[in-house]
Motif scaffolding. Structure first.
Motif, PDB file in Angstrom:
ATOM      1  N   LYS A   3     -30.051 -23.541 -12.283  1.00  0.00           N
ATOM      2  CA  LYS A   3     -31.142 -23.297 -11.356  1.00  0.00           C
ATOM      3  C   LYS A   3     -31.327 -21.797 -11.163  1.00  0.00           C
ATOM      4  O   LYS A   3     -30.357 -21.047 -11.065  1.00  0.00           O
TER       5      LYS A   3
ATOM      6  N   HIS B 161     -34.088 -19.315  -8.777  1.00  0.00           N
ATOM      7  CA  HIS B 161     -35.166 -19.354  -7.794  1.00  0.00           C
ATOM      8  C   HIS B 161     -35.797 -17.975  -7.656  1.00  0.00           C
ATOM      9  O   HIS B 161     -35.099 -16.979  -7.450  1.00  0.00           O
TER      10      HIS B 161
ATOM     11  N   GLU C 276     -33.739 -25.240 -14.097  1.00  0.00           N
ATOM     12  CA  GLU C 276     -34.884 -25.464 -13.207  1.00  0.00           C
ATOM     13  C   GLU C 276     -35.240 -24.123 -12.589  1.00  0.00           C
ATOM     14  O   GLU C 276     -34.384 -23.446 -12.015  1.00  0.00           O
TER      15      GLU C 276
END
Length: 142
Positions: free
Chosen positions: A96, A98, A134
């Motif tokens: 991940k 962000h 992600e």
């Protein structure tokens, strides 16, 4: 083809050893890194921090282009990329990433801004490098 490079030298064991990282530009020159800088609370650089800086800077540049194509110009794009290193049974993985963005764009259209930010997130070369992870985005006009 454009070629850029970074390099690292490591000596010793994983926990007791240490390394030095360098960039072609010389911005980083023999900057020390090690186990406690990466996995503990010792101050200093580590691969995930460097990957985050690369991603934030790439995203900001890509967004600048997307905004220009949409007829907007930013006064400032303040981007942060947080890279999450997860422990797995067989080691560690980045699953991940962000992106946080605060953008000052006089007269910006919110919808066009969000479209441009999404396109920059998907299209920046470092986002493509993180293809197995992600990638989330929180983009705000300020």
């Amino acid at each position: 083809m454009i070629k850029k490079h970074g390099s690292a030298i490591w000596t010793g064991t994983i926990r007791e050893g240490s390394g030095k990282v360098n960039t072609q530009s010389g911005v980083l020159s023999n900057v020390r890194y090690g186990f406690n800088k990466r996995f503990g609370d010792e101050p200093g650089t580590n691969p995930e921090e460097l990957a985050g800086a690369a991603h934030a800077s790439c995203f900001a540049m890509a967004l600048s282009l997307q905004l220009e194509n949409a007829g907007m110009e930013a006064e400032e794009l303040d981007a942060t990329s947080t890279v999450y290193l997860d422990k797995e049974a067989d080691g560690f993985a980045i699953k991940k990433v962000h992106l946080d963005l605060k953008a000052r764009i006089p007269g910006a259209d919110e919808e066009k801004f969000q479209e441009a930010a999404a396109a920059a997130k998907a299209g920046c070369p470092i986002s493509k490098l993180f293809a197995g992870a992600e990638i989330t985005l929180d983009a705000k006009l300020v």
